[in-house]
Design an enzyme around this catalytic site. Structure first.
Site, PDB file in Angstrom:
ATOM      1  N   SER A 192      -9.072  -2.193  -1.535  1.00 23.70           N
ATOM      2  CA  SER A 192      -7.785  -1.365  -1.713  1.00 23.70           C
ATOM      3  C   SER A 192      -7.206  -1.217  -3.076  1.00 23.70           C
ATOM      4  O   SER A 192      -7.968  -1.004  -3.934  1.00 23.70           O
ATOM      5  CB  SER A 192      -6.665  -1.866  -0.605  1.00 23.70           C
ATOM      6  OG  SER A 192      -5.975  -0.993  -0.034  1.00 23.70           O
ATOM      7  N   LYS A 200      -9.411  -0.734  -6.337  1.00 26.01           N
ATOM      8  CA  LYS A 200      -9.320  -0.007  -7.647  1.00 26.01           C
ATOM      9  C   LYS A 200      -9.378  -0.935  -8.969  1.00 26.01           C
ATOM     10  O   LYS A 200     -10.039  -0.575  -9.724  1.00 26.01           O
ATOM     11  CB  LYS A 200      -7.713   0.540  -7.688  1.00 26.01           C
ATOM     12  CG  LYS A 200      -7.514   1.268  -6.397  1.00 26.01           C
ATOM     13  CD  LYS A 200      -5.979   2.008  -6.638  1.00 26.01           C
ATOM     14  CE  LYS A 200      -5.528   2.225  -5.307  1.00 26.01           C
ATOM     15  NZ  LYS A 200      -5.777   3.006  -4.179  1.00 26.01           N
ATOM     16  N   TRP A 244      -6.500   8.058   4.722  1.00 23.21           N
ATOM     17  CA  TRP A 244      -5.711   8.052   3.603  1.00 23.21           C
ATOM     18  C   TRP A 244      -6.367   7.955   2.361  1.00 23.21           C
ATOM     19  O   TRP A 244      -6.053   8.411   1.309  1.00 23.21           O
ATOM     20  CB  TRP A 244      -4.732   6.994   3.962  1.00 23.21           C
ATOM     21  CG  TRP A 244      -3.657   6.653   2.807  1.00 23.21           C
ATOM     22  CD1 TRP A 244      -3.373   5.506   2.482  1.00 23.21           C
ATOM     23  CD2 TRP A 244      -2.599   7.568   2.442  1.00 23.21           C
ATOM     24  NE1 TRP A 244      -2.337   5.483   1.516  1.00 23.21           N
ATOM     25  CE2 TRP A 244      -1.788   6.826   1.578  1.00 23.21           C
ATOM     26  CE3 TRP A 244      -2.172   8.755   2.617  1.00 23.21           C
ATOM     27  CZ2 TRP A 244      -0.700   7.221   0.768  1.00 23.21           C
ATOM     28  CZ3 TRP A 244      -1.079   9.148   1.867  1.00 23.21           C
ATOM     29  CH2 TRP A 244      -0.460   8.567   1.236  1.00 23.21           C
ATOM     30  N   HIS A 269      -9.150   1.205   7.439  1.00 25.26           N
ATOM     31  CA  HIS A 269      -8.997   0.569   5.985  1.00 25.26           C
ATOM     32  C   HIS A 269      -9.142  -0.787   5.900  1.00 25.26           C
ATOM     33  O   HIS A 269      -8.486  -1.692   6.790  1.00 25.26           O
ATOM     34  CB  HIS A 269      -7.444   0.843   5.494  1.00 25.26           C
ATOM     35  CG  HIS A 269      -7.293   0.672   4.208  1.00 25.26           C
ATOM     36  ND1 HIS A 269      -7.661   1.596   3.108  1.00 25.26           N
ATOM     37  CD2 HIS A 269      -6.399  -0.294   3.371  1.00 25.26           C
ATOM     38  CE1 HIS A 269      -7.439   1.077   1.818  1.00 25.26           C
ATOM     39  NE2 HIS A 269      -6.286  -0.068   2.201  1.00 25.26           N
TER      40      HIS A 269
HETATM   41  C1  GCU Z   1      -1.213   1.972  -0.204  1.00 26.50           C
HETATM   42  C2  GCU Z   1      -1.727   2.853  -1.330  1.00 26.50           C
HETATM   43  C3  GCU Z   1      -3.299   2.806  -1.601  1.00 26.50           C
HETATM   44  C4  GCU Z   1      -3.707   1.251  -1.708  1.00 26.50           C
HETATM   45  C5  GCU Z   1      -3.193   0.470  -0.685  1.00 26.50           C
HETATM   46  C6  GCU Z   1      -3.480  -0.954  -0.693  1.00 26.50           C
HETATM   47  O1  GCU Z   1      -1.724   2.284   1.032  1.00 26.50           O
HETATM   48  O2  GCU Z   1      -1.200   3.907  -0.824  1.00 26.50           O
HETATM   49  O3  GCU Z   1      -3.457   3.728  -2.750  1.00 26.50           O
HETATM   50  O4  GCU Z   1      -5.013   1.205  -1.688  1.00 26.50           O
HETATM   51  O5  GCU Z   1      -1.701   0.497  -0.386  1.00 26.50           O
HETATM   52  O6  GCU Z   1      -3.575  -1.370  -1.849  1.00 26.50           O
HETATM   53  O7  GCU Z   1      -3.449  -1.786   0.337  1.00 26.50           O
END
Ligand code: GCU
Length: 440
Positions: free
Chosen positions: A275, A279, A368, A422
């Site tokens: 998540s 990144k 998402w 996710h």
């Molecule tokens: C949110 C955010 C995502 C991210 C996520 C996380 O959903 O919008 O971009 O990846 O949090 O880090 O859990």
């Protein structure tokens, strides 16, 4: 059936069938699109990794490394994640060595200091090394949302800390008591995963990202970025680091430690995180080529998913002030309503890892994060891997042919989409290990 035919026959329209009912249609006041027919043309203004800023084509791997790659790193620094500060402080660390999991592994608990200040930020790294490996061991470094003592149920792991915003101090984090009658099992379930890695001859290390800097817009006050602010400065310049770059900087400092540890093979370190930590994984490895294998999980928008595809989260959602603007440099937010002008996109980010092995892990119902957007980025980046003579996805991979769920593609540029949402599913660890075994 050849590899290509196999994948083509397995290609699934997972996105068409994904449930829309569980999805929010508006986030931060901005509508969210989940209709494939309305994603727009992602190719509009899409930067070509193999065309240099002066318009000339990149001819070979050497030119990519010497000229084009540094150009792209600079673009990401300026427009998405922000430049990080240099120089790093002199490397300082403490190590406690003993046995983990009842003697199954050599355990090290390392504190890496991130500044010269005695009370400055530091990161605790919990490392398990296999006993069945002679000489320095390769390992997987896992970026975790949990403090180390909450990530495993191994007795003797020192309590992690979190920043207390009220006092500005770090406070210890203890495992909360288990509810009465709850089965005695590890809360976060990393034990078995770690043991599987050890049996296969790989070490496993984990750290909690908020040790480096808390995950909020005021995090700089106690995190690493604040150390570099000038007197009176309260935010980074528009092209300077957001928290993802700050975390990456700290993780790169942990790599400095790995290079000093004679029990660790620093040339064979894999990196993973999920998540926002997905990144962080890909940006860390883009900035720091010492990470040999790279496995971002569900990194989505602001990670490996093409920003120009308006599907699920987009630049406007992620950089909304009420959400995660602080994780990026300010410049990124200025492209919220003009994404086609963004000088970077995820195809370039994926390309920055070439020729190193990269496994993008996504989920079928993780709409998402736009799992298809990560596949598209990989297809568009494949030519950079091919410039190095490396296998990328499979020959003739097409943007609309996302592989079937749980059918990993283990090429040097690899991709896997699990059945589910996710996060990291139990089978994903098996995929990571297979990928690591193949490439490390
Ligand atoms: C949110 C955010 C995502 C991210 C996520 C996380 O959903 O919008 O971009 O990846 O949090 O880090 O859990």
């Amino acid at each position: 059936m050849n590899g290509k035919a196999l994948f083509l026959s397995l290609a699934l329209a997972v996105f068409a069938t994904a449930s829309v009912s569980a999805q929010n249609d508006v986030v931060a006041g901005i509508p969210v699109n989940y209709d494939e027919s309305k994603v727009g043309d992602y190719k509009l203004g899409l930067p070509d990794p193999l065309v240099m800023n002066n318009g000339k084509k990149v001819k070979n791997a050497r030119q990519w490394m010497k000229k084009r790659r540094p150009e792209i790193v600079k673009l990401f620094e300026t427009y998405e994640y922000g430049k990080w500060a240099a120089p790093k402080p002199k490397l300082r660390y403490d190590v406690i060595e003993d046995q983990g999991f009842g003697g199954l592994a050599n355990r090290k608990q390392v504190t890496v200091y991130l500044s010269d200040k005695p009370d400055g930020p530091s990161v605790d790294v919990l490392i398990y090394l296999p006993k069945n490996v002679k000489g320095p061991a390769p390992l997987l470094l896992n970026l975790s949302f949990s403090q180390n003592n909450l990530a495993v149920s191994d007795p003797g792991v020192k309590p992690g800390t979190r920043w207390d915003p009220a006092t500005g101090q770090r406070v210890k984090v203890e495992m909360p008591p288990m509810p009465a009658g709850a089965p005695a099992r590890p809360r976060f379930g990393m034990d078995e995963t770690i043991k599987t890695f050890l049996e296969a001859g790989y070490g496993f290390a984990t750290l909690c990202y908020t040790d480096i800097e808390p995950d909020n817009k005021d995090g700089w006050k106690v995190g690493v970025r604040g150390l570099f602010f000038k007197d009176g400065q309260t935010q980074p310049a528009n092209d300077e680091w957001g928290t993802i770059s700050a975390w990456a900087w700290g993780i790169s400092t942990v790599m400095d430690y790995f290079e000093k540890d004679k029990d660790i093979d620093a040339k064979r370190i894999a990196l993973t995180g999920c998540s926002r930590l997905g990144k962080t994984t890909i940006w860390t490895a883009a900035r720091d080529p010492r990470f040999a294998v790279v496995i971002p999980s569900c990194s989505g928008e602001g990670g490996a998913a093409i920003s120009r595809r308006n599907y699920g989260e987009n630049v406007a959602h992620i950089t909304a002030e009420s959400r995660y603007r602080y994780q990026f440099c300010y410049n990124y937010s200025t492209y919220a309503d003009r994404v086609n002008e963004l000088p970077v996109d995820a195809n370039l980010l994926v390309a920055l890892i070439a020729p190193r092995p990269l496994l993008l892990q996504t989920g079928t119902t993780d709409t998402w994060s736009d799992s298809k957007g990560e596949w598209v980025a990989a297809v568009e980046a494949a030519k950079v891997y091919e410039l190095f003579g490396k296998d990328a996805l499979y020959p003739g991979a097409k943007v609309d042919e996302v592989p079937a769920a749980d059918h990993p593609v283990y090429s040097t540029l690899g991709y896997v989409i699990h059945e589910g949402g996710h996060g990291v599913m139990p089978q994903d660890w098996t995929y990571y290990l297979e990928f690591i075994k193949k490439h490390l």
